[in-house]
Motif scaffolding. Structure first.
Motif, PDB file in Angstrom:
ATOM      1  N   VAL A 157       0.837  -1.204   0.000  1.00  0.00           N
ATOM      2  CA  VAL A 157       0.000   0.000   0.000  1.00  0.00           C
ATOM      3  C   VAL A 157       0.873   1.256   0.000  1.00  0.00           C
ATOM      4  N   ALA A 158       1.972   1.238   0.756  1.00  0.00           N
ATOM      5  CA  ALA A 158       2.872   2.391   0.781  1.00  0.00           C
ATOM      6  C   ALA A 158       3.485   2.637  -0.596  1.00  0.00           C
ATOM      7  N   ARG A 159       3.826   1.563  -1.293  1.00  0.00           N
ATOM      8  CA  ARG A 159       4.381   1.730  -2.639  1.00  0.00           C
ATOM      9  C   ARG A 159       3.337   2.279  -3.603  1.00  0.00           C
ATOM     10  N   HIS A 160       2.105   1.834  -3.456  1.00  0.00           N
ATOM     11  CA  HIS A 160       1.042   2.380  -4.299  1.00  0.00           C
ATOM     12  C   HIS A 160       0.817   3.855  -3.988  1.00  0.00           C
ATOM     13  N   SER A 161       0.910   4.216  -2.715  1.00  0.00           N
ATOM     14  CA  SER A 161       0.781   5.621  -2.341  1.00  0.00           C
ATOM     15  C   SER A 161       1.918   6.450  -2.926  1.00  0.00           C
ATOM     16  N   HIS A 162       3.125   5.891  -2.917  1.00  0.00           N
ATOM     17  CA  HIS A 162       4.266   6.585  -3.518  1.00  0.00           C
ATOM     18  C   HIS A 162       4.051   6.800  -5.011  1.00  0.00           C
TER      19      HIS A 162
END
Length: 363
Positions: A157-162
């Protein structure tokens, strides 16, 4: 001597790839590193069938990432290449986290937690759970399989947010470039029309008892001081085809100075989208237009007392002021640009604290 095919390919790619070379090489190195780690794991022949399937898919994702960075398609956007390749790499890395042993994931926890904190808000439940798991590990607890799934999900999820943060930067940059092109077209059209028909809307002034003054021409004769006919006819005879081009050029120069000054407040970015350059390009046609519009407002006595310019030098000086004053309008765009750049890992970077001791059951 003829160039080798590989050298020709590299030259052709370098001629058309305009993205950041450092970012491409950095991602290529990370792909090689992850590929080596996966080969070391699969080479032992000890992986279960499910883990081997995940490893095979990870190899496919890495190969797709390499292919995206290698291609020389001229019409695709280089910055988009990096985003797509990074997405492929992230998927492969997530698969590797599922294959790795719990001890290996435990060793990677500090970096994973830092990445999650950078891109997920403090209130995100996944971030809270990961921080609790990290605190439990520091307290001596072992990482469990269920906790690994929580960590991997939070990292994904953090990578998608990035990725969304970078896409916002790209969208903003393209909007600024589009506005710059549109305003530049207006400037060119205005300059051509002003050169072809300067008498239509002349940038001339008639100070009392002096004559007619334009940016590049003036008439101080007795007839210009007390004209018998229409004043517009007198303006038409004095106006020069160089008036509009000169004022537009002066506005561009003044805006360029303002752009160079304003860049000191814009922080650089590691994204492949050059926001400061886009902002600087927007200021140039804006300065040209504000220079012309400002003189037209003065000619129309919009500001009482500022319409009696009595020399070409004064007109040019006011064109410089109006060209520089575009900063009053584009400053809002500068502020929005800084806000967009700060959102790339910025607002969510404040470390959060677990709401309770992870070893203490919730009440």
């Amino acid at each position: 001597m003829a160039d080798r095919p590989g050298l020709r390919d590299r030259r052709r790619r370098s001629a058309h790839e305009k993205g950041l070379w450092e970012l491409r090489e950095s991602l290529t190195s990370r792909i090689s590193e992850l590929e080596a780690l996966l080969r070391a794991k699969t080479g032992r022949g000890e992986l279960p069938v499910e883990a081997q399937a995940l490893a095979d898919q990870a190899f496919k994702e890495l190969e797709e990432a390499r292919s995206t960075l290698r291609h020389d398609h001229r019409r695709r956007i280089p910055a988009a290449h990096l985003a797509v390749a990074q997405t492929r790499f992230d998927v492969a890395h997530n698969l590797m986290l599922r294959i790795a042993s719990l001890d290996e994931v435990t060793a990677m926890m500090p970096g994973l937690v830092a990445y999650i904190r950078e891109h997920l808000p403090v209130s995100d439940e996944r971030r809270v759970q990961v921080e609790e798991i990290a605190l439990a590990i520091r307290s001596g607890s072992a990482l469990h399989e269920v906790q690994r799934e929580v960590v991997v999900d939070a990292v994904a999820v953090a990578r998608h947010s990035h990725l969304r943060e970078n896409l916002r930067v790209r969208s903003f940059t393209y909007v600024v470039y589009g506005m710059s092109v549109a305003l530049s077209v207006i400037v060119v059209v205005l300059g051509v029309l002003g050169a072809m028909a300067p008498e239509t809307v002349p940038l001339c002034f008639r100070p009392e008892k002096i004559g007619v003054v334009c940016p590049t021409e003036s008439d101080m004769s007795e007839g210009s001081r007390d004209p018998d006919g229409d004043i517009d006819d007198l303006y038409a005879t004095v106006a020069s085809s160089w008036d509009y081009p000169v004022v537009l050029f002066i506005g561009i120069v003044a805006a360029a100075v303002a752009a160079a000054t304003s860049l000191r407040r814009i922080k650089g970015t590691s994204t492949p989208y050059n926001v400061p350059v886009a902002l600087a390009l927007l200021k140039l046609p804006t300065g040209a237009l504000t220079a012309v519009l400002g003189l037209l407002l003065m000619r129309g006595e919009f500001v009482p007392g500022l319409q009696a310019l009595d020399s070409s030098a004064q007109i040019v000086a006011w064109a410089v002021i109006f060209g520089y004053s575009q900063q009053l309008f584009t400053k809002l765009v500068d502020n929005q640009a800084q806000s967009v750049l700060n959102s790339v890992g910025g607002p969510h970077s404040t470390p959060g604290k677990p709401t309770r001791d992870p070893q203490t059951p919730a009440a």
